[in-house]
Design a protein around this motif. Structure first.
Motif, PDB file in Angstrom:
ATOM      1  N   VAL A   9       0.631  -1.390   0.057  1.00 19.02           N
ATOM      2  CA  VAL A   9      -0.035  -0.102   0.065  1.00 19.02           C
ATOM      3  C   VAL A   9       0.856   1.180  -0.003  1.00 19.02           C
ATOM      4  N   CYS A  10       1.914   1.313   0.741  1.00 19.11           N
ATOM      5  CA  CYS A  10       2.814   2.501   0.862  1.00 19.11           C
ATOM      6  C   CYS A  10       3.367   2.796  -0.511  1.00 19.11           C
ATOM      7  N   THR A  11       3.768   1.596  -1.158  1.00 12.93           N
ATOM      8  CA  THR A  11       4.454   1.687  -2.677  1.00 12.93           C
ATOM      9  C   THR A  11       3.236   2.156  -3.678  1.00 12.93           C
ATOM     10  N   ARG A  12       1.975   1.678  -3.571  1.00 12.40           N
ATOM     11  CA  ARG A  12       0.978   1.979  -4.214  1.00 12.40           C
ATOM     12  C   ARG A  12       0.707   3.392  -4.121  1.00 12.40           C
ATOM     13  N   VAL A  13       0.535   4.028  -2.957  1.00  9.85           N
ATOM     14  CA  VAL A  13       0.141   5.385  -2.531  1.00  9.85           C
ATOM     15  C   VAL A  13       0.957   6.446  -3.113  1.00  9.85           C
ATOM     16  N   PHE A  14       2.303   6.092  -2.478  1.00  8.08           N
ATOM     17  CA  PHE A  14       3.456   7.221  -2.484  1.00  8.08           C
ATOM     18  C   PHE A  14       4.327   7.140  -3.590  1.00  8.08           C
ATOM     19  N   VAL A  15       4.489   6.140  -4.597  1.00  6.51           N
ATOM     20  CA  VAL A  15       5.398   5.842  -5.513  1.00  6.51           C
ATOM     21  C   VAL A  15       4.739   6.092  -7.010  1.00  6.51           C
ATOM     22  N   ASN A  16       5.114   6.661  -7.912  1.00 12.74           N
ATOM     23  CA  ASN A  16       4.854   6.725  -9.287  1.00 12.74           C
ATOM     24  C   ASN A  16       5.920   5.837  -9.925  1.00 12.74           C
ATOM     25  N   PRO A  17       5.539   5.451 -11.234  1.00 12.37           N
ATOM     26  CA  PRO A  17       6.566   5.070 -12.250  1.00 12.37           C
ATOM     27  C   PRO A  17       7.793   5.839 -12.352  1.00 12.37           C
ATOM     28  N   LYS A  37      10.818   8.902  -2.902  1.00 15.29           N
ATOM     29  CA  LYS A  37       9.720   8.907  -2.209  1.00 15.29           C
ATOM     30  C   LYS A  37       9.547   8.524  -0.913  1.00 15.29           C
ATOM     31  N   PHE A  38      10.533   7.599  -0.471  1.00 15.34           N
ATOM     32  CA  PHE A  38      10.733   6.895   0.444  1.00 15.34           C
ATOM     33  C   PHE A  38      11.986   6.160   0.862  1.00 15.34           C
ATOM     34  N   CYS A  39      12.216   5.748   1.759  1.00 13.61           N
ATOM     35  CA  CYS A  39      13.264   4.718   2.416  1.00 13.61           C
ATOM     36  C   CYS A  39      12.653   3.712   3.030  1.00 13.61           C
ATOM     37  N   TYR A  40      12.913   2.414   2.552  1.00 14.27           N
ATOM     38  CA  TYR A  40      12.344   1.322   3.254  1.00 14.27           C
ATOM     39  C   TYR A  40      13.462   0.482   3.800  1.00 14.27           C
ATOM     40  N   GLY A  86      -1.710  -7.101  10.433  1.00 15.88           N
ATOM     41  CA  GLY A  86      -0.615  -6.241  10.557  1.00 15.88           C
ATOM     42  C   GLY A  86      -1.224  -5.113  11.197  1.00 15.88           C
ATOM     43  N   TRP A  87      -0.272  -3.913  11.315  1.00 16.82           N
ATOM     44  CA  TRP A  87      -0.654  -2.839  11.727  1.00 16.82           C
ATOM     45  C   TRP A  87       0.459  -1.683  10.989  1.00 16.82           C
ATOM     46  N   MET A  88       0.065  -0.420  10.960  1.00 20.22           N
ATOM     47  CA  MET A  88       0.695   0.841  10.658  1.00 20.22           C
ATOM     48  C   MET A  88       0.602   1.840  11.747  1.00 20.22           C
ATOM     49  N   ILE A  89       1.754   2.576  12.070  1.00 22.25           N
ATOM     50  CA  ILE A  89       1.702   3.746  12.985  1.00 22.25           C
ATOM     51  C   ILE A  89       2.308   4.845  12.108  1.00 22.25           C
ATOM     52  N   GLY A  90       1.656   5.805  12.131  1.00 22.20           N
ATOM     53  CA  GLY A  90       2.009   6.973  11.348  1.00 22.20           C
ATOM     54  C   GLY A  90       1.295   8.287  11.553  1.00 22.20           C
ATOM     55  N   PRO A  91       1.668   9.347  10.932  1.00 19.62           N
ATOM     56  CA  PRO A  91       1.017  10.395  10.955  1.00 19.62           C
ATOM     57  C   PRO A  91      -0.645  10.530  10.396  1.00 19.62           C
ATOM     58  N   VAL A  92      -1.445  10.959  10.998  1.00 20.40           N
ATOM     59  CA  VAL A  92      -2.611  10.868  10.546  1.00 20.40           C
ATOM     60  C   VAL A  92      -2.891  11.288   8.879  1.00 20.40           C
ATOM     61  N   GLU A  93      -2.192  12.422   8.560  1.00 20.31           N
ATOM     62  CA  GLU A  93      -2.488  12.913   6.969  1.00 20.31           C
ATOM     63  C   GLU A  93      -2.146  11.756   5.998  1.00 20.31           C
ATOM     64  N   LEU A  94      -0.786  10.706   6.475  1.00 25.83           N
ATOM     65  CA  LEU A  94      -0.342   9.755   5.661  1.00 25.83           C
ATOM     66  C   LEU A  94      -1.325   8.744   5.855  1.00 25.83           C
ATOM     67  N   LEU A  95      -1.647   8.291   6.927  1.00 23.36           N
ATOM     68  CA  LEU A  95      -2.911   7.101   7.270  1.00 23.36           C
ATOM     69  C   LEU A  95      -4.050   7.438   6.295  1.00 23.36           C
ATOM     70  N   ASP A  96      -4.182   8.569   6.444  1.00 20.57           N
ATOM     71  CA  ASP A  96      -5.647   9.066   5.492  1.00 20.57           C
ATOM     72  C   ASP A  96      -5.576   8.611   4.172  1.00 20.57           C
ATOM     73  N   ARG A  97      -4.351   8.796   3.629  1.00 21.44           N
ATOM     74  CA  ARG A  97      -4.065   8.204   2.267  1.00 21.44           C
ATOM     75  C   ARG A  97      -4.104   6.607   2.001  1.00 21.44           C
ATOM     76  N   VAL A  98      -3.560   5.940   3.026  1.00 21.05           N
ATOM     77  CA  VAL A  98      -3.518   4.646   3.192  1.00 21.05           C
ATOM     78  C   VAL A  98      -5.014   4.090   3.357  1.00 21.05           C
ATOM     79  N   TYR A  99      -5.689   4.747   3.887  1.00 24.45           N
ATOM     80  CA  TYR A  99      -7.134   4.575   4.412  1.00 24.45           C
ATOM     81  C   TYR A  99      -8.052   4.392   3.100  1.00 24.45           C
ATOM     82  N   VAL A 100      -7.690   5.555   2.306  1.00 25.78           N
ATOM     83  CA  VAL A 100      -8.530   5.431   0.971  1.00 25.78           C
ATOM     84  C   VAL A 100      -8.318   4.399   0.120  1.00 25.78           C
TER      85      VAL A 100
END
Length: 383
Positions: free
Chosen positions: A89-97, A153-156, A232-246
């Motif tokens: 989900v993180c890759t799908r939401v935050f990363v473009n080709p 976009k991010f470091c994993y 599993g679970w994800m902990i993070g800022p509300v504004e980022l989790l909102d994008r994950v939620y959608v």
């Protein structure tokens, strides 16, 4: 890109070989009596509600238990259908080709699969550090990736008992990563499925605690409860989790409801901590036995990591030995591993292998290590 680990499981009966290949926990750690008791309690307490659809964020009871355990507000907790879903989900939401994803080398194969499926430009931290100069970055990150609009976009990372190496990032390494992320404005995806499984040494602060404003911390019940629950679970800022939620609404609507209520009861009642004590004692013994057997049987020129926790260690063989080419010979002999090159974005380091020490019964471990050492030794002799 198919997972070579999953391909192994399709080909062989794990009970018929000495398997150091998968990331399976020991079934002896599964709290079957607790699960039997908790399932009855959940159905008695929640009735049909436990079998109905639920909230995309996860049931409040589980989110609250996780929030209390890790000291965060409940609004900063999102339940996922496995931590693997969290990576995807993180890759799908935050990363473009073409966008840049940073990671360590080696790193978790399942993450590499996700990054490649979304056509990310995968770079290693070591590779990029030398490139992050004023001439090659903008306020939003790397600009010399695939095309002028590429960005980090991010470091994993898996900072604790990494898969596949078993190694742990020091506090200094974590602080440097946080400073780098803040300077170049990218997110950190902190994958943490093994953090609770520490057998020696002292805990190191999480990246989430060091940089809560830009870190998504992924946890999992697979190694501390049972992988069959797929939670599993994800902990993070509300504004980022909102994008994950959608995004999650379009993927699965909600995580498994019955499983969540059972996990909430297990974690909140103290049963998790009791079971963790037993699991840690078992895995510490297995780790120590594996290390002593490697010391006893491995031929000269083979080295390995010494993990403080988790489920894996990583072997480095003489340069001339190709563990990808060696694999079929090892499997025919009755022993399985995962070639280390699969954990490198560029497929390099073909003289390495990952070994799991959690799954194989301790009584069979010596024969398995002996057999693997023999295969390696014979390969070296034929080079």
């Amino acid at each position: 890109m198919r997972s070579p680990v999953r391909e192994i499981f399709k080909k062989v009966d794990l009970a018929s070989i000495y398997s150091f290949a998968g990331g399976y926990p020991d079934a002896a750690t599964f709290p079957i009596d607790d699960i039997r008791r908790i399932s009855a309690q959940v159905l008695e307490k929640y009735g049909a509600k436990a079998l109905q659809y639920g909230a995309t964020q996860g049931v409040p009871e589980l989110r609250e238990v996780i929030a209390r355990r890790y000291g965060v507000p409940v609004e900063n907790v999102q339940i996922t259908t496995s931590s693997q879903q969290g990576i995807d989900v993180c890759t799908r939401v935050f990363v473009n080709p073409g966008d840049v994803v940073l990671t360590t080398a080696p790193t978790y194969l399942g993450a590499l699969q996700s990054f490649k499926s979304y056509r990310a430009d995968i770079r290693t931290l070591e590779e990029v550090r030398s490139m992050l100069t004023p001439a090659t970055v903008t306020a939003r990150g790397l600009v010399n990736g695939k095309g002028p609009d590429a960005r980090i976009k991010f470091c994993y990372v898996i900072p604790d008992f990494q898969n596949p190496s078993g190694e742990t990032m020091t506090l200094e390494e974590r602080q440097k990563l946080v400073a780098m992320a803040r300077e170049h404005d990218f997110l950190i995806i902190e994958d943490s499925p093994y953090r609770e499984l520490r057998y020696s040494g002292d805990p190191v602060p999480t990246l989430c605690s060091l940089a809560p404003e830009r870190t998504l911390h992924l946890g999992s019940f697979s190694k501390i409860f049972a992988p069959g629950f797929r939670l599993g679970w994800m902990i993070g800022p509300v504004e980022l989790l909102d994008r994950v939620y959608v995004c999650k609404q379009s993927l699965d609507l909600c995580p498994p409801i019955l499983d969540q209520y059972m996990a909430a009861e297990f974690m909140g009642s103290g049963a998790l901590d009791a079971n963790l004590r037993k699991s840690i004692a078992l895995y510490r013994t297995k780790r120590d036995r594996m290390l002593s057997l490697l010391e006893r049987y491995m031929p000269e020129g083979v080295s390995w990591t010494h993990p403080e926790g988790g489920l894996f260690l990583f072997l480095t063989l003489p340069e001339e030995i190709d563990t990808v080419a060696l694999y079929d010979r090892a499997l025919s002999a009755g022993v399985a591993y995962v070639a280390g090159s699969f954990f490198y974005p560029d497929g390099s380091h073909r003289n390495t292998m990952r070994l799991n020490f959690s799954f194989l019964d301790a009584s069979r471990m010596e024969a398995g290590v002996q057999l693997l050492a023999k295969v390696i030794k014979n390969s070296a002799l034929t080079q």
